[in-house]
Every structure is written in structure tokens, then in C-alpha cells.
Design an enzyme around this catalytic site. Structure first.
Site, PDB file in Angstrom:
ATOM      1  N   LYS B  95       0.880  -1.166   0.000  1.00 21.19           N
ATOM      2  CA  LYS B  95       0.000   0.000   0.000  1.00 21.19           C
ATOM      3  C   LYS B  95       0.912   1.208   0.000  1.00 21.19           C
ATOM      4  O   LYS B  95       1.655   1.450   0.957  1.00 21.19           O
ATOM      5  CB  LYS B  95      -0.893  -0.007   1.237  1.00 21.19           C
ATOM      6  N   ALA B 182      -9.596   5.641   4.182  1.00 17.26           N
ATOM      7  CA  ALA B 182      -9.433   6.831   5.021  1.00 17.26           C
ATOM      8  C   ALA B 182     -10.702   7.658   5.172  1.00 17.26           C
ATOM      9  O   ALA B 182     -11.432   7.894   4.222  1.00 17.26           O
ATOM     10  CB  ALA B 182      -8.324   7.731   4.501  1.00 17.26           C
TER      11      ALA B 182
END
Lengths: 368, 257
Positions: B95, B182
Site C-alpha cells: 500500500k 481513510a
């Protein structure tokens, strides 16, 4: 350049807030420096519980249920400054010592074995005894073993900071001690540190040199803590605007008993210190807040999760003191004598994770 | 089933591991979430330490370990960290996080694209964390990203899917899976992201700082399933007017001639 208003003006600002102002600021979704002044005012003294709750909430959102752990490593007590409050002051008759690189490395590895991954190299200000070459060499020796290496040493130039960054030092702490110019000149008797304006520029130099993190702070007990808090907020805000890539931390060390005759000019209580921490946290939800072993275990336990994000542990403030606990010549007497494991256990007991590693040497190449 | 690169996943909920009160709570939250993809900040773990508390929680037979470059300020740092981690046995998946502003932790689009190009060449399976920028998402998939991870809101804010409009464009245009990452602060936020067609969501803060992280992990798992099912079932169009139940009412002037 950072333009610090006159301290008298800051003192007036932090005394102007009314109870109504405090309530309004506590409801604000974004806090500006005007809100910070209000939250530092005597009118806010009655709202400490509400401030604590908001501070805890903001800290939880940004930092989670974690507290970072680090240890200072004192490498030298030589100092060319005469500062009336400091145990290392040049005219104090203490046993002076500079660790050889081998000794410093041995102390560091001892801390490593105790479980520390973040260390802060500390020294008095005596560039002839301990200069950039020494710090660079020590960083190169330690960088692969520690997640991060920070320094709290004499002011350096941007180029020197850049050189140390390349060697693996990622963070610089440089405290103004007091933002009150008049008091500053009174307590700094001789040496380079006498120059208030020069010192005020150093955090920006460290950021310009590429440091990831810059820590600023005020030594509590020298002047009016409320106005110091506002000055710190202004300094933080200016650094954020001008060095947006740099992480910032703030520290409020309270004066501790040290060699010399000095007595605090202002009494700053635990309540005042807490007030400062909460106000700065509400003003800047992202700033790292350091609470060192200057404070007692009882207070440090109570503050876990309320605002501070970083605790030192098992600290000794005399060079060589980790290898030899009998070493004298400390900078000040610590207030919390627990080991790292005891501090971590207390943090866990509060439902927080004591984080020993939150950086990685791998971000930087060895050759750069 | 969700497929990213050559792996399939039953669960469309990915988990972050930061901000938990202990490794034990983290372990229980992972179990309750049913997640099969767990991301870990490389800065936070020591891959060379067999006693590392977080790494010991992750059964790599059961979960795909997705290391992240949280803290990297530019492409160079992210690439370097990724390579070191791979050399230490972290695998090919990554990531990618390049967040030069420590305050907002918003991703740098230019450095993220640069790093993706390099890492793909080096054989990594790259999942870049990006702002919800549709053109950047296209550029990244052209560069070989295995998925794109647009933010719902800045990290740790719990603000929800405030980038919904752009994320919808990204989903519509994407040839690779879209993982909303997020800012999702409540199960309803995750459900919304799934309803509009996100392939998966990644959640961390909302779970780790909840009063009961384990229960919250289970709640997110249910929301993600519900949102996905609603997307697959085909949501009705929203309208502020009541609509006639007979589709041709008002149109009876039209003759069948």
C-alpha cells in the site's frame, strides 16, 4: 522570519478573555490564536475539566490509543553558556564529561537492550568539545539499530542540520526556554545563548535543513506561563505555515532542582502545566506533546491520553549514567524514577499501547 | 468475489492496524472484522524481530499482509522502504502512501505516481493511496496499479465519504478495483461507499478508537456486506417527487398506432 510580539502584549492578550469568550472558544470547531489566548486566560481556569475532555478527544482521534516511548542519552555536560537555571551552566562546579564515541555507543546499546528504539542525544553547548563531526559519526554508528535518532544540542546552521539529517538524525529539539525577552536576558548571563533573536531563528533553520521533526518548548518557571503558551502557539503556527513538511512537537519542561542556587521565578503548578497542555492540544490537534521524567510518576500516569503523546522513561541526565548509575554531574534531578518496563505497564493499564517503534531507518539511504 | 491482482477475497473490508490499545485488541478486532487484507505501517514494525508484537498477531496464512509506507515524504523514500521491506520478507504487495504534510497526511499525487511507476517495474503489486482525483486514478491504473485507494476524507477524521462525487467518477472509469480508504468514521459511511459501487473499503481509526473496537469491527463487516448487497441488487433512483406506480400514467395520449 518569525515575528514575536512583545511579551507584555502577549500577557495582556492572555488576560483579556472572559468566561463567555472561553465558552465560545470551547464550542469553536477551528481554533485560531485568539482562541488560544482565551483558553490560556484566568477565566479558563474554571473550565479545566471541559478542556481536558476536549483535549483527550482530539488526542485520541489523531494519535489513537498509543503513547510513544523514548529515552534521552546525555553525551556531554560541557557548556560555554552561563544560564542561571541550568545544572550544566559553565560556572557550576560539577564533574564535566564528554563521552567518547565508543562510550556513547555503549550507552546507546544499553538503552537498546532495555527496549528503547527512539533516542534523543543531549549535550551542553560547547561546540569545541562536541561538534557536528561527533554527532555525525555517532549517528552513522547508531542509525541501523534505532528507529529514530533526535538531538538536543547547540544551535547549528541549516547546512549542518542537513548534514546530520543525511547521517540519520531526523529530529531536532531546540527550546527558546522563555519567550519573555527581558527575563531571557536576565537568566542567560553569558555565552552564545544570550542572543534571544538568534535562538528564536533556530527551529526554522532545523526545518530548512530538512529535519522531519522540530520540537520547540518553554522552560516553565522562568516567566508567565500563560503568555509563554501563547508565544509557543504563535511559533508553532508560523512554523506550520512556512515548513509544511515538518512535524512539530512541543514541550513544557518545568524547572527541576539542579546544581546552582537558582529558584524558579514563577511557580508553575501541575494544574498550570495541565492547563497549558490542554490549551495547546485544542489549538493544534496534530502537534506531538512531550511529557518527560521531570514530572512525577503519579502525574504522568494521570495525564496518559489527555494530551501528551510522548513519554521518556528510565532517564538519566548525566553523561555515562546508564552504564554507571553512580555517575554524578546530572543536568537536573528527574521526578519519575521508574524503568521503561514500569512506565510501559502503567500505560497499558490505562488502556494505551506504549509504542517503542514508530519510525524506520529505512526511509533514508545509507549513502545520502 | 473481489479480485485484486491474482488474489481473491471473500471480505471487502480491509483493516488498518494503527492506534489500537494493544496487540491483543487488534487481534480480536481483525477476527471480528472477517477481513482478509490487513495493512501495517512499516515504520511501526520490526520485520527482523521475531518477537514483534504486531507481526505476531498477523497469521500470514489467513490474511494478506499489506505493508504500507506511511511517513514517506517522497517517491524516493517510499520506494526505498518498500524494497527494504520486501528484502526482509514482507512480500510483493504494497500500500503506497506518500504523505509529505504531517498535519493532514494528504497524499502527494506527483510523488505517488512516480513511485507507482517505479515499484510496478520492480514487480510490486501496488495499491496507491490517493486523493479522490479521477484523472490521477486513471494515470495510476495506466501505470500498472493493481487497485486505487481514493480517500473518503483525510485520515483519522471520521468525516465519512465527503468525496462521494469524485469517487463515483473514479468507480465509473476504473478498470482496476477501487478501495475507499481513510475518513470512513461509521459503518453507515462504509455502507454508502459500497452502495455506490466501491469494490472494498479500508477502515482503521473508526475501529481502533471506538469504545469497543471488536464490536465496531463486526459492525463494519455487516455494513460492508449490506452495502455490497444493495449495490448488486441495484439501488432505485432517488427522487424528490412521488412517482406514479403505473409507468404509463399521463402518457395515455400515446396510441398504439
Amino acid at each position: 522570519m518569525f515575528n514575536l510580539p512583545a511579551f507584555k502584549q502577549l500577557q495582556e492578550l492572555v488576560r483579556a478573555g472572559t468566561d463567555e469568550d472561553v465558552q465560545r472558544s470551547l464550542r469553536a470547531s477551528h481554533m485560531g490564536t485568539a482562541d488560544l489566548a482565551v483558553l490560556l486566560s484566568p477565566a479558563a481556569d474554571n473550565h479545566l475539566a471541559a478542556m481536558a475532555a476536549r483535549s483527550a478527544g482530539a488526542t485520541l482521534m489523531r494519535f489513537g490509543r498509543t503513547t510513544q516511548i523514548y529515552a534521552p542519552l546525555y553525551v556531554s555536560s560541557f557548556c560555554t553558556n552561563r544560564c542561571s537555571y541550568c545544572g550544566f551552566s559553565a560556572d557550576n562546579k560539577i564533574e564535566r564529561r564528554r563521552l567518547s564515541l565508543e562510550e556513547a555507543e555503549a550507552e546507546a546499546m544499553l538503552l537498546h537492550r532495555r527496549g528503547f528504539n527512539h533516542i534523543l542525544l543531549v549535550s551542553g553547548e560547547a561546540p569545541a568539545k562536541l561538534g557536528v563531526d561527533y554527532l555525525e559519526e555517532l549517528a552513522l554508528r547508531l542509525r541501523q539499530r534505532f528507529a529514530s535518532i533526535s538531538i538536543e544540542v547547540q544551535p547549528l546552521s541549516s547546512e549542518e542540520y542537513a548534514r546530520l539529517f543525511a547521517a540519520g538524525i531526523t529530529s531536532v529539539a531546540i527550546y527558546q526556554e522563555t519567550y519573555d525577552r527581558e527575563t531571557y536576558e536576565k537568566v542567560h548571563l553569558s555565552g552564545q545563548k544570550c542572543d534571544f533573536d538568534f535562538r528564536l531563528e533556530i527551529p526554522a533553520r532545523a526545518a530548512a535543513g530538512g529535519m522531519r521533526e522540530v520540537g520547540i518548548g518553554a522552560l516553565l518557571g522562568l516567566s508567565d506561563w500563560r503568555a509563554e503558551g501563547l508565544a509557543l502557539g504563535l511559533h508553532l503556527a508560523w512554523l506550520r505555515k512556512n515548513f509544511w513538511r515538518t512535524s512539530l512537537t512541543v514541550s513544557f519542561p518545568r524547572l527541576r532542582p539542579a546544581a546552582g542556587e537558582f529558584q524558579p521565578i514563577f511557580q508553575v503548578t501541575e494544574r498550570d502545566l495541565s492547563h497549558l497542555i490542554f490549551a495547546l492540544r485544542l489549538f493544534d490537534p496534530d502537534v506531538g506533546i512531550v511529557l518527560s521524567t521531570r514530572e512525577e510518576a503519579r502525574y504522568r500516569n494521570g495525564m496518559i491520553g489527555l494530551g501528551p503523546t510522548r513519554y521518556s522513561a528510565g532517564s538519566c541526565t548525566a553523561p555515562g549514567g546508564y552504564s554507571n548509575p553512580e555517575t554524578s554531574g546530572e543536568q537536573f534531578a528527574v521526578g519519575d524514577h521508574r524503568t521503561i518496563d514500569e512506565v510501559c505497564a502503567a500505560i497499558r493499564q490505562k488502556g494505551f499501547d506504549p509504542v517503542r517503534k514508530d519510525w524506520d531507518a529505512g526511509f533514508q539511504s545509507l549513502s545520502s | 468475489m473481489l479480485k485484486i491482482a491474482d488474489r481473491t477475497f471473500r471480505s471487502r473490508l480491509f483493516l488498518g492496524t494503527g492506534k489500537f490499545s494493544s496487540a491483543d485488541t487488534l487481534k480480536k478486532a481483525i477476527q471480528a472484522s472477517g477481513s482478509e487484507m490487513i495493512t501495517v505501517a512499516l515504520r511501526r514494525v520490526d520485520l527482523n524481530d521475531p518477537a514483534d508484537d504486531i507481526m505476531n498477531v498477523l497469521d500470514r496464512e489467513k490474511y494478506l499482509f499489506l505493508p504500507n509506507t506511511s511517513g514517506a515524504r517522497d517517491a524516493k523514500e517510499a520506494v526505498r522502504l518498500a524494497k527494504l521491506a520486501r528484502a526482509a520478507g514482507s512480500g510483493n504487495w504494497l500500500k503506497l502512501e506518500v504523505t509529505p504534510d504531517p498535519r493532514t497526511l494528504l497524499p502527494d499525487p506527483i510523488e505517488t505516481l512516480k513511485a507507482t511507476e517505479q515499484l510496478v517495474k520492480e514487480g510490486f503489486i501496488v495499491l496507491p493511496y490517493i486523493n479522490a482525483d479521477p484523472i490521477l486514478a486513471l494515470r495510476l491504473q495506466d501505470a500498472g496499479a493493481a487497485a486505487v485507494m481514493p480517500l473518503g476524507a483525510p485520515i483519522g477524521t471520521n468525516l465519512g465519504l465527503i468525496t462521494k462525487f469524485q469517487v463515483e467518477i473514479i468507480i465509473e472509469q476504473a478498470r482496476v478495483p477501487v478501495v475507499v480508504d481513510a475518513g470512513l468514521g461509521a459503518p453507515s459511511h462504509a455502507a454508502l461507499a459500497m452502495e455506490i459501487g466501491a469494490d472494498a473499503v479500508l477502515v482503521n481509526t473508526a475501529i481502533s478508537v471506538a469504545g469497543d473496537p471488536v464490536k465496531m469491527a463486526a459492525a463494519f463487516a455487516m455494513a460492508v456486506e449490506a452495502g455490497r448487497a444493495a449495490y448488486e441488487a441495484g439501488l432505485g433512483r432517488k427522487s424528490s417527487e412521488a412517482s406514479a406506480s403505473s409507468p404509463l400514467s399521463g402518457l395515455d395520449f400515446i396510441k398504439n398506432v
